[in-house]
Design a protein around this motif. Structure first.
Motif, PDB file in Angstrom:
ATOM      1  N   GLU A 106      32.580  -9.170  70.343  1.00  0.00           N
ATOM      2  CA  GLU A 106      32.227 -10.157  69.318  1.00  0.00           C
ATOM      3  C   GLU A 106      30.829 -10.711  69.587  1.00  0.00           C
ATOM      4  OE1 GLU A 106      34.109 -10.901  66.721  1.00  0.00           O
ATOM      5  OE2 GLU A 106      35.933  -9.838  67.288  1.00  0.00           O
ATOM      6  N   ARG A 107      30.545 -11.025  70.843  1.00  0.00           N
ATOM      7  CA  ARG A 107      29.223 -11.567  71.183  1.00  0.00           C
ATOM      8  C   ARG A 107      28.144 -10.495  71.040  1.00  0.00           C
ATOM      9  NH1 ARG A 107      32.321 -13.491  75.502  1.00  0.00           N
ATOM     10  NH2 ARG A 107      31.193 -12.209  77.016  1.00  0.00           N
ATOM     11  N   LEU A 108      28.476  -9.257  71.406  1.00  0.00           N
ATOM     12  CA  LEU A 108      27.506  -8.169  71.285  1.00  0.00           C
ATOM     13  C   LEU A 108      27.107  -7.965  69.826  1.00  0.00           C
ATOM     14  CD1 LEU A 108      26.164  -5.918  73.120  1.00  0.00           C
ATOM     15  CD2 LEU A 108      27.929  -4.398  72.220  1.00  0.00           C
ATOM     16  N   ALA A 109      28.083  -7.983  68.935  1.00  0.00           N
ATOM     17  CA  ALA A 109      27.793  -7.821  67.513  1.00  0.00           C
ATOM     18  C   ALA A 109      26.897  -8.945  67.008  1.00  0.00           C
ATOM     19  CB  ALA A 109      29.098  -7.777  66.723  1.00  0.00           C
ATOM     20  N   ALA A 110      27.170 -10.174  67.455  1.00  0.00           N
ATOM     21  CA  ALA A 110      26.350 -11.312  67.024  1.00  0.00           C
ATOM     22  C   ALA A 110      24.916 -11.171  67.515  1.00  0.00           C
ATOM     23  CB  ALA A 110      26.964 -12.616  67.533  1.00  0.00           C
ATOM     24  N   GLU A 111      24.727 -10.669  68.729  1.00  0.00           N
ATOM     25  CA  GLU A 111      23.380 -10.488  69.268  1.00  0.00           C
ATOM     26  C   GLU A 111      22.624  -9.379  68.543  1.00  0.00           C
ATOM     27  OE1 GLU A 111      21.697 -12.220  71.370  1.00  0.00           O
ATOM     28  OE2 GLU A 111      23.300 -13.600  71.961  1.00  0.00           O
ATOM     29  N   LEU A 112      23.324  -8.361  68.067  1.00  0.00           N
ATOM     30  CA  LEU A 112      22.677  -7.243  67.370  1.00  0.00           C
ATOM     31  C   LEU A 112      22.238  -7.618  65.963  1.00  0.00           C
ATOM     32  CD1 LEU A 112      24.647  -3.938  68.128  1.00  0.00           C
ATOM     33  CD2 LEU A 112      22.201  -4.345  68.438  1.00  0.00           C
ATOM     34  N   ASP A 113      22.895  -8.601  65.375  1.00  0.00           N
ATOM     35  CA  ASP A 113      22.637  -8.920  63.981  1.00  0.00           C
ATOM     36  C   ASP A 113      21.245  -9.516  63.802  1.00  0.00           C
ATOM     37  OD1 ASP A 113      23.176  -9.090  61.289  1.00  0.00           O
ATOM     38  OD2 ASP A 113      24.187 -11.020  61.440  1.00  0.00           O
ATOM     39  N   VAL A 114      20.704  -9.323  62.616  1.00  0.00           N
ATOM     40  CA  VAL A 114      19.400  -9.874  62.258  1.00  0.00           C
ATOM     41  C   VAL A 114      19.544 -11.377  62.031  1.00  0.00           C
ATOM     42  CG1 VAL A 114      17.627  -9.856  60.457  1.00  0.00           C
ATOM     43  CG2 VAL A 114      18.624  -7.708  61.260  1.00  0.00           C
ATOM     44  N   PRO A 115      18.621 -12.198  62.538  1.00  0.00           N
ATOM     45  CA  PRO A 115      18.729 -13.646  62.328  1.00  0.00           C
ATOM     46  C   PRO A 115      18.711 -13.992  60.842  1.00  0.00           C
ATOM     47  CG  PRO A 115      17.033 -13.118  63.954  1.00  0.00           C
ATOM     48  CD  PRO A 115      17.446 -11.819  63.342  1.00  0.00           C
ATOM     49  N   PRO A 116      19.412 -15.061  60.446  1.00  0.00           N
ATOM     50  CA  PRO A 116      19.402 -15.469  59.038  1.00  0.00           C
ATOM     51  C   PRO A 116      17.993 -15.642  58.474  1.00  0.00           C
ATOM     52  CG  PRO A 116      21.077 -16.699  60.238  1.00  0.00           C
ATOM     53  CD  PRO A 116      20.300 -15.917  61.265  1.00  0.00           C
ATOM     54  N   GLN A 169      31.278  -4.621  58.994  1.00  0.00           N
ATOM     55  CA  GLN A 169      29.819  -4.670  59.093  1.00  0.00           C
ATOM     56  C   GLN A 169      29.361  -4.673  60.547  1.00  0.00           C
ATOM     57  OE1 GLN A 169      29.786  -8.246  56.629  1.00  0.00           O
ATOM     58  NE2 GLN A 169      28.323  -7.259  55.244  1.00  0.00           N
ATOM     59  N   GLN A 170      30.028  -5.455  61.370  1.00  0.00           N
ATOM     60  CA  GLN A 170      29.641  -5.534  62.784  1.00  0.00           C
ATOM     61  C   GLN A 170      29.862  -4.200  63.486  1.00  0.00           C
ATOM     62  OE1 GLN A 170      32.220  -8.964  63.402  1.00  0.00           O
ATOM     63  NE2 GLN A 170      30.447 -10.224  63.907  1.00  0.00           N
ATOM     64  N   SER A 171      30.915  -3.500  63.131  1.00  0.00           N
ATOM     65  CA  SER A 171      31.163  -2.186  63.733  1.00  0.00           C
ATOM     66  C   SER A 171      30.068  -1.206  63.353  1.00  0.00           C
ATOM     67  CB  SER A 171      32.526  -1.650  63.279  1.00  0.00           C
ATOM     68  OG  SER A 171      33.571  -2.468  63.739  1.00  0.00           O
ATOM     69  N   VAL A 172      29.666  -1.221  62.088  1.00  0.00           N
ATOM     70  CA  VAL A 172      28.586  -0.335  61.652  1.00  0.00           C
ATOM     71  C   VAL A 172      27.298  -0.651  62.412  1.00  0.00           C
ATOM     72  CG1 VAL A 172      27.094   0.269  59.699  1.00  0.00           C
ATOM     73  CG2 VAL A 172      29.572   0.113  59.367  1.00  0.00           C
ATOM     74  N   GLN A 173      27.015  -1.925  62.606  1.00  0.00           N
ATOM     75  CA  GLN A 173      25.804  -2.299  63.346  1.00  0.00           C
ATOM     76  C   GLN A 173      25.837  -1.767  64.777  1.00  0.00           C
ATOM     77  OE1 GLN A 173      26.255  -6.533  62.340  1.00  0.00           O
ATOM     78  NE2 GLN A 173      24.180  -6.484  61.502  1.00  0.00           N
ATOM     79  N   PRO A 178      41.183  -7.466  62.194  1.00  0.00           N
ATOM     80  CA  PRO A 178      40.600  -8.807  62.271  1.00  0.00           C
ATOM     81  C   PRO A 178      39.519  -8.984  63.327  1.00  0.00           C
ATOM     82  CG  PRO A 178      42.747  -8.787  63.322  1.00  0.00           C
ATOM     83  CD  PRO A 178      42.563  -7.430  62.710  1.00  0.00           C
ATOM     84  N   THR A 179      39.357  -8.031  64.256  1.00  0.00           N
ATOM     85  CA  THR A 179      38.349  -8.171  65.296  1.00  0.00           C
ATOM     86  C   THR A 179      37.455  -6.945  65.324  1.00  0.00           C
ATOM     87  OG1 THR A 179      39.621  -7.124  67.069  1.00  0.00           O
ATOM     88  CG2 THR A 179      39.980  -9.490  66.705  1.00  0.00           C
ATOM     89  N   VAL A 180      36.266  -7.103  65.912  1.00  0.00           N
ATOM     90  CA  VAL A 180      35.330  -5.981  66.035  1.00  0.00           C
ATOM     91  C   VAL A 180      35.939  -4.869  66.881  1.00  0.00           C
ATOM     92  CG1 VAL A 180      33.025  -5.288  66.790  1.00  0.00           C
ATOM     93  CG2 VAL A 180      33.377  -7.562  65.841  1.00  0.00           C
ATOM     94  N   GLY A 181      36.585  -5.238  67.977  1.00  0.00           N
ATOM     95  CA  GLY A 181      37.168  -4.227  68.851  1.00  0.00           C
ATOM     96  C   GLY A 181      38.221  -3.392  68.152  1.00  0.00           C
ATOM     97  N   GLN A 182      39.105  -4.051  67.409  1.00  0.00           N
ATOM     98  CA  GLN A 182      40.134  -3.308  66.688  1.00  0.00           C
ATOM     99  C   GLN A 182      39.535  -2.438  65.593  1.00  0.00           C
ATOM    100  OE1 GLN A 182      42.400  -6.811  65.614  1.00  0.00           O
ATOM    101  NE2 GLN A 182      44.056  -6.284  67.025  1.00  0.00           N
ATOM    102  N   PRO A 226      30.264 -18.171  72.910  1.00  0.00           N
ATOM    103  CA  PRO A 226      31.029 -17.575  71.801  1.00  0.00           C
ATOM    104  C   PRO A 226      30.589 -18.150  70.468  1.00  0.00           C
ATOM    105  CG  PRO A 226      32.484 -18.304  73.569  1.00  0.00           C
ATOM    106  CD  PRO A 226      31.124 -18.850  73.873  1.00  0.00           C
ATOM    107  N   SER A 227      30.461 -17.293  69.481  1.00  0.00           N
ATOM    108  CA  SER A 227      30.129 -17.747  68.134  1.00  0.00           C
ATOM    109  C   SER A 227      31.322 -18.488  67.548  1.00  0.00           C
ATOM    110  CB  SER A 227      29.788 -16.537  67.257  1.00  0.00           C
ATOM    111  OG  SER A 227      29.767 -16.908  65.897  1.00  0.00           O
ATOM    112  N   PRO A 228      31.073 -19.487  66.703  1.00  0.00           N
ATOM    113  CA  PRO A 228      32.206 -20.159  66.051  1.00  0.00           C
ATOM    114  C   PRO A 228      32.946 -19.243  65.092  1.00  0.00           C
ATOM    115  CG  PRO A 228      30.111 -20.901  65.129  1.00  0.00           C
ATOM    116  CD  PRO A 228      29.788 -20.094  66.343  1.00  0.00           C
TER     117      PRO A 228
END
Length: 517
Positions: free
Chosen positions: A20-30, A236-240, A275-279, A370-372
């Motif tokens: 979950e944290r890895l996906a958040a770090e990979l994402d482009v900032p708003p 989306q996070q999985s694709v990233q 419901p989760t990136v891992g799953q 952890p992201s909210p």
């Protein structure tokens, strides 16, 4: 290729949280989404100004590609640029023009725009014009000339007896390598970025609406106030994550890496609202190759979901090394995911995650808060109290993990008469009185015992003394792990499946949330 689907992978709780944290770090900032929006709107305003040669052709400018789908990723290093792909659709233009003429019309205005804004000289590629912003902006825009072509696309598909349900937003585009680039003709290249986006969003609608609604509740705002680019689903996070893994693997051969639209399409087809990136990653990686078809000659087929006449894998015929590279990448991604899923400690996670994200982001994910916004369970009100409710009993068996079990399918049937309808964890509320059926899959070899735990909430369950929370013995029906329940009380409830073997808890599914109104 294979048509079989691999068994599920059991993720440690540490690995699941880390992903979950890895996906958040990979994402482009708003701020990058907002900057991209400002820039493409500026181009649209320029093309629609009074002095524009294109004003009478009713120009519409919109984003396509990764920014439109919500799957862009940060550059590998801080010096790389963000690519923003635009469509410049001239809605009142038609095929009385040649592709060359249409492209030249847009090129003229793009060059004027660049000059007026002190930008570098406009570049030309096979299909697009490219705007390069000043040094330090880390942006360039690829503008694709296009005209509406829904009618033309419907004719093509009808002639082949194919479905045309997505053609309303189809466009014809320019390509200077097309054999009829200089001809006035009907046979233009075509595309449908709006239709593809609508399909992709349909694959994650349940997760998107749940997350957006929860974000609105958390910020005490209306749902409409939450921009869609701020909502990230596990798909989306999985694709990233998969795109970055591919980029790192083919850093020295980018021309022959698996193309993004293939990864995105196969991921969208495989995703089942996990419901989760891992799953989600587990499901996607296990099923990807099983979703690739073959034509009459045995060549791979990955159809565009919005244009059944287009095969995204058509170039694998001409470049067989690209087909080999895809399957080589898939094997590597699966192996790396298994390695990450088994990690319990920070350093081990970082070492494996470097293959997915690179050292910089892998390290940042290990130390970030952890992201909210995490799993769907974490997003909706009162879920924490439900998952840890005082009437929820602890599992009484010693834990010896030997496999995995998951609630793979849930259906409801109203009053026992209608056909069963599928629903997902934390999906829209069901009506009271519905009959529910849960089907679980497990890789634990038999024989074993099945136990189910139902945890209810809400005033109605309290009044009926039916909060439950204990364990009910289950059975295997015709080789399947199945549980029948009824939607008796309004509120949010959970059901979980436990596999017990020789007195030990060897697998548990995690809570499946059922909402009833």
């Amino acid at each position: 290729m294979t048509e079989s689907i691999l068994p599920p992978i059991a993720l440690t709780s540490t690995a699941s949280a880390y992903l979950e944290r890895l996906a958040a770090e990979l994402d482009v900032p708003p701020s990058r989404y907002e900057e991209a929006t400002r820039r493409y709107k500026s181009v649209g305003e320029w093309l629609d100004r009074e002095e524009s040669n294109l004003k009478d052709l009713d120009p519409e400018v919109y984003v396509q590609g990764s920014f439109r789908l919500g799957v862009p990723i940060r550059p590998v290093n801080e010096d790389e640029h963000y690519d923003v792909d635009l469509v410049c659709e001239l809605k009142s233009a038609g095929k009385h023009l040649t592709q060359r003429q249409l492209k030249a019309l847009l090129g003229y205005e793009m060059k004027l725009y660049a000059k007026a804004h002190g930008m570098k000289e406009v570049g030309e590629s096979r299909r697009c014009w490219t705007l390069e912003y000043a040094d330090g902006a880390q942006f360039h825009l690829d503008a694709l000339p296009a005209i509406p072509d829904g009618e033309g696309q419907r004719r093509i598909l009808a002639a082949r007896g194919l479905s045309n349900s997505w053609t309303e937003t189809a466009i014809a585009i320019t390509d200077n390598e097309h054999p009829q680039y200089d001809a006035v003709c009907e046979g233009w290249p075509h595309s449908n970025p709006k239709g593809y986006t609508n399909w992709f969003r349909s694959r994650m609608r349940v997760a998107f609406e749940a997350r957006r609604g929860a974000m609105a509740l958390e910020s005490k705002a209306s749902v409409e106030d939450i921009p869609s680019y701020r909502v990230k689903t596990p798909l989306q996070q999985s694709v990233q994550i998969l795109k970055r893994h591919r980029d790192l693997m083919f850093a020295n051969d980018p021309a022959n890496k698996p193309i993004s639209v293939i990864l995105t399409t196969l991921a969208g087809l495989a995703y089942q609202n996990e419901p989760t990136v891992g799953q989600a990653l587990d499901t996607i990686l296990r099923q990807m190759d099983s979703l690739i078809g073959r034509d009459g000659q045995g060549f791979p087929v990955i159809l565009n979901p919005t244009d059944p006449a287009e095969n995204f894998a058509d170039r694998w015929r001409q470049y067989p090394n690209r087909r080999e590279n895809f399957f080589m990448w898939l094997r590597k991604a699966r192996a790396d995911f298994v390695g990450l899923a088994q990690q319990w400690h920070g350093q081990g996670l970082v070492e494996v995650a470097e293959r997915f994200a690179g050292p910089r982001i892998a390290t940042r994910a290990s130390t970030s808060s952890p992201s909210p916004v995490r799993s769907l369970l974490a997003l909706l009100p009162n879920r924490a109290s439900l998952i840890s409710a005082p009437h929820k009993q602890l599992a009484p068996w010693p834990v010896v993990r030997q496999g995995q079990v998951r609630i793979a399918k849930a259906t409801w049937r109203a009053n026992g008469f209608s056909r069963p309808t599928r629903f997902y964890s934390d999906s829209h509320p069901l009506k009271k009185g519905a009959n529910l059926k849960f089907e679980a899959t497990t890789d634990v070899p038999g024989p074993f015992d099945v136990h189910w735990q139902v945890v209810n909430s809400g005033a109605e369950a309290v009044r009926a003394n039916q909060l439950r929370g204990g364990f009910d013995r289950g059975a295997v029906e015709r080789g399947s792990v199945v549980r029948h329940e009824s939607a008796a009380y309004a509120g949010s409830h959970t059901i979980e499946c436990f596999i017990v073997k020789q007195g030990h808890l060897v697998a548990r599914s995690g809570a499946f949330v059922v909402n009833i109104n």
